[in-house]
Design an enzyme around this catalytic site. Structure first.
Site, mmCIF file in Angstrom:
data_model
loop_
_atom_site.group_PDB
_atom_site.id
_atom_site.type_symbol
_atom_site.label_atom_id
_atom_site.label_comp_id
_atom_site.label_asym_id
_atom_site.label_seq_id
_atom_site.Cartn_x
_atom_site.Cartn_y
_atom_site.Cartn_z
ATOM 1 N N SER A 95 0.867 -1.290 0.567
ATOM 2 C CA SER A 95 0.191 0.012 0.275
ATOM 3 C C SER A 95 0.866 0.921 0.089
ATOM 4 O O SER A 95 0.073 2.245 -0.133
ATOM 5 C CB SER A 95 -1.154 -0.028 0.926
ATOM 6 O OG SER A 95 -0.155 0.075 2.565
ATOM 7 N N LYS A 115 -5.066 3.969 9.208
ATOM 8 C CA LYS A 115 -3.588 4.703 8.432
ATOM 9 C C LYS A 115 -4.407 6.095 7.767
ATOM 10 O O LYS A 115 -3.303 7.416 8.480
ATOM 11 C CB LYS A 115 -3.939 4.210 7.246
ATOM 12 C CG LYS A 115 -3.136 3.216 7.008
ATOM 13 C CD LYS A 115 -3.290 2.193 5.429
ATOM 14 C CE LYS A 115 -2.683 1.467 5.429
ATOM 15 N NZ LYS A 115 -2.741 0.438 4.039
#
EC number: 3.4.21.53
Length: 346
Positions: free
Chosen positions: A239, A284
């Protein structure tokens, strides 16, 4: 009664609890070694701002367990997500296999980010593309084989596209509609073979999916114009690709792209510069805000999870491509952010 409560809190539970993990400034250095090491001339020094890649701390799953107390806290906390183990991991996978997969994904994301960033900047990034077999259930089955070297693709308009860069098949995927027939020119056992396949749209793609797929697995042997090393050995997963690509572009364009802002973000990256969806975006966002980020670049295909979960003080800018991500960072630097794109639910 006390013993019953203690046992109930401590007993292993079949869940995975995800919480905000550490973030890393991809423009920073450690022990005088930059995280992104570019072995070429005219590399910019450290920027005044920060481009932060983000992570998720995951507890539970193969080789681990979480307690009832941890699960209960995860359900109550807006920063955490609780998911049954069976929805994340196959029943027969080991902790070692999970770690090896995450490491392989990180290595691949770094290579892909380097190729996408350098091609964005106009470098010649040649590549050899090899087919690793068809996707089960697609019309490529029985037509392409593991080991076929993809040399060119002729699209329905009769144009032959040499596959001399890793981005070529992925860019054509974005341009072609499902149900179109293309000719794959492959090298098989030393002989050239033409194979016709029909493009399709997978059933499990995000809502912002554009184009089609060929129905085959591809690997790329990319030849970069100079070595690119990313020093982040203890973090896994795919990611961080978008932030790595932005970091490479910043260091090769003067180091002023972000100004003095702290911009965090996430998203996989393809060789054609497509920003793809990731897991754990809520965690996140919270992790990036805790580390001082004012802005967060999110894959547009994650917008359904973003809406309603943005921590106070953080502004989210959805992007679908590397071009959009570069443009977003440039506008954040100059303050040209009025009316910037927002995440909405489909």
């Amino acid at each position: 009664m006390f013993l019953v409560v203690v046992l109930g809190v401590a007993i292993p539970m079949p869940y995975v609890v995800e919480s905000p993990g550490p973030t890393f400034d991809v423009l920073a250095s450690r022990d005088n070694v930059p995280m992104i090491e570019l072995q070429t001339k005219n590399v910019a020094p450290k920027s005044d701002g920060q481009l932060r890649m983000v992570t998720v701390s995951s507890h539970g799953g193969p080789g681990q367990h979480v307690t009832a107390a941890e699960v209960l806290w995860g359900w109550l906390s807006p920063k955490e997500t609780v998911t049954p183990v069976s929805e994340i991991y196959p029943s027969d996978i080991t902790q070692q296999q999970v770690e090896e997969l995450a490491k392989a994904q990180m290595v691949n994301s770094q290579s892909t980010a380097a190729a996408a960033a350098l091609e964005y900047l106009g470098y010649d990034v040649p590549a050899k593309i090899t087919i690793r077999g068809p996707v089960a259930g697609t019309k490529s089955e029985g037509k392409v084989e593991d080991g076929d070297v993809l040399q060119a693709i002729t699209t329905p308009d009769g144009v032959r596209h040499p596959v001399n860069r890793a981005s070529v098949p992925f860019q054509l995927n974005r341009e072609l509609k499902p149900g179109q027939t293309v000719t794959m020119h492959v090298l098989r056992n030393g002989k050239t073979k033409d194979v016709q396949i029909e493009t399709y749209k997978p059933s499990n793609v995000p809502s912002d999916f554009v184009g089609s797929k060929f129905g085959m697995y591809l690997t790329a042997d990319v030849k970069l114009p100079f070595p690119v090393k990313i020093h982040l050995e203890k973090v896994g997963g795919p990611s961080a690709g978008t932030m790595f690509a932005l970091g490479i572009i910043d260091r090769l364009t003067g180091g002023k792209m972000v100004g003095d802002h702290v911009v965090a973000g996430t998203g996989t990256i393809s060789y054609a510069g497509e920003v793809g969806p990731i897991g754990g975006i809520v965690q996140k966002m919270y992790g990036s805000r805790a580390d001082g980020a004012q802005w967060f670049l999110a894959p547009r295909s994650n917008c359904d999870e973003v809406v309603g979960n943005v921590p106070d003080g953080l502004q989210v800018w959805p992007v679908s491509t590397l071009d959009e991500a570069v443009d977003a960072v440039a506008k954040i630097r100059t303050g040209d952010v009025a009316g910037h794109p927002q995440c909405t639910r489909e």
